[in-house]
Scaffold this motif. Sequence first.
Motif, PDB file in Angstrom:
ATOM      1  N   PRO A  20       0.830  -1.213   0.000  1.00  0.00           N
ATOM      2  CA  PRO A  20       0.000   0.000   0.000  1.00  0.00           C
ATOM      3  C   PRO A  20       0.862   1.260   0.000  1.00  0.00           C
ATOM      4  N   TYR A  21       0.256   2.363  -0.459  1.00  0.00           N
ATOM      5  CA  TYR A  21       1.020   3.585  -0.647  1.00  0.00           C
ATOM      6  C   TYR A  21       0.799   4.564   0.501  1.00  0.00           C
ATOM      7  N   PRO A  22       1.790   5.422   0.769  1.00  0.00           N
ATOM      8  CA  PRO A  22       1.614   6.437   1.820  1.00  0.00           C
ATOM      9  C   PRO A  22       0.599   7.484   1.389  1.00  0.00           C
ATOM     10  N   ALA A  23      -0.065   8.096   2.366  1.00  0.00           N
ATOM     11  CA  ALA A  23      -1.107   9.080   2.067  1.00  0.00           C
ATOM     12  C   ALA A  23      -0.515  10.432   1.660  1.00  0.00           C
ATOM     13  N   ARG A  24       0.481  10.905   2.372  1.00  0.00           N
ATOM     14  CA  ARG A  24       1.056  12.233   2.116  1.00  0.00           C
ATOM     15  C   ARG A  24       2.330  12.069   1.291  1.00  0.00           C
ATOM     16  N   ARG A  25       2.129  11.846   0.018  1.00  0.00           N
ATOM     17  CA  ARG A  25       3.265  11.491  -0.835  1.00  0.00           C
ATOM     18  C   ARG A  25       4.176  12.680  -1.110  1.00  0.00           C
ATOM     19  N   ALA A  26       3.619  13.882  -1.140  1.00  0.00           N
ATOM     20  CA  ALA A  26       4.448  15.072  -1.390  1.00  0.00           C
ATOM     21  C   ALA A  26       5.512  15.222  -0.310  1.00  0.00           C
ATOM     22  N   ARG A  27       5.205  14.800   0.922  1.00  0.00           N
ATOM     23  CA  ARG A  27       6.168  14.901   2.013  1.00  0.00           C
ATOM     24  C   ARG A  27       7.323  13.922   1.861  1.00  0.00           C
ATOM     25  N   ILE A  28       7.178  12.993   0.953  1.00  0.00           N
ATOM     26  CA  ILE A  28       8.252  12.043   0.675  1.00  0.00           C
ATOM     27  C   ILE A  28       8.974  12.436  -0.607  1.00  0.00           C
TER      28      ILE A  28
END
Length: 316
Positions: A20-28
């Motif tokens: 599954p993928y992280p929710a806040r992808r911009a922060r990564i």
Amino acid sequence: MSVTEHVPSRPRAGGFAAGPYPARRARIVVPALLAGLVLTMVWSAPFVDKVIGDNVANTLLGHDAKATPIGGVLAGTLFAFVSGLAGSFTACNIAAFGAVAPLVGGQADSGRRRFLTTLKPLGWIAAGMLTVSVVYGVIVALAGTRMPQFSTAQTGGLSGRSLQSMIVFGVIGLVFIVLGLASLGVIGNPLAALGRRFPAAPLVVMGALIGGFLIGRPYPLFRIMFRDAAESHNVLYGAAAFALQSVGNIVLMAVLFLLLTHATGGRVRRWLTAKPARVATVTGAALLVAGTFTLLYWDLRMLGRLGVIWFPSMSW
């Protein structure tokens, strides 16, 4: 977006976008891209190539690797492996370490067969890598000094060797970035269909990218081996030398992977899988840092070094 979208039943070994993928992808994504940029600016090629690379090669060979001519096929194959190992931390190979995170995250415990299980992904990476390096070694032996690396002609201040390095590493860097974004679920996985049919395909692709490092590599010790293979016109020697150069490139990466998997008693993998999106987060970030550095260093920083554009870098 939910952190549980696209949840698979178990991590898929070798997959770069299993979710599954992280929710806040911009922060990564943003910090990973910035980390790649900073690494590009502070990278010291003289220190890595000479202080680390040359000293490692001189110590293992027992003589000055650059000043001593290669004396025959056996000496050449040994030189190929040693120079590959010595070049593990050069700018043209550092992206290989971006494969460690997806390898560790994709491993499952398997009792007594656990060690053999962890060797399989390394085998698939080697298969892709050796296919590219062996074919290129044969081409070099056949073409000889007619290869672009031996041309002294320049176009806009760029030699054939420089242009080849920029194109090859630029493409490899872009592919790493795409795989990193796919791992985070930002874009669709370009290897999804192929991976469903051939589960090991992502690892073979990663290996092919690592093998492709040799096509653009300007590392001085590699150029010595390159010239020796080209002048020999011996296809078996060319294939073997380029294969051993690639093997030397991934020895430390393989050792790091095995240490993280086994020497820690599985703690690293348990940490990675403790939260649903952690594998995707670490994998995506590692690939983005490696890809950004490879693209920026070999394209923008090279143009900056040649005075074509301005690019910030440390002079050490």
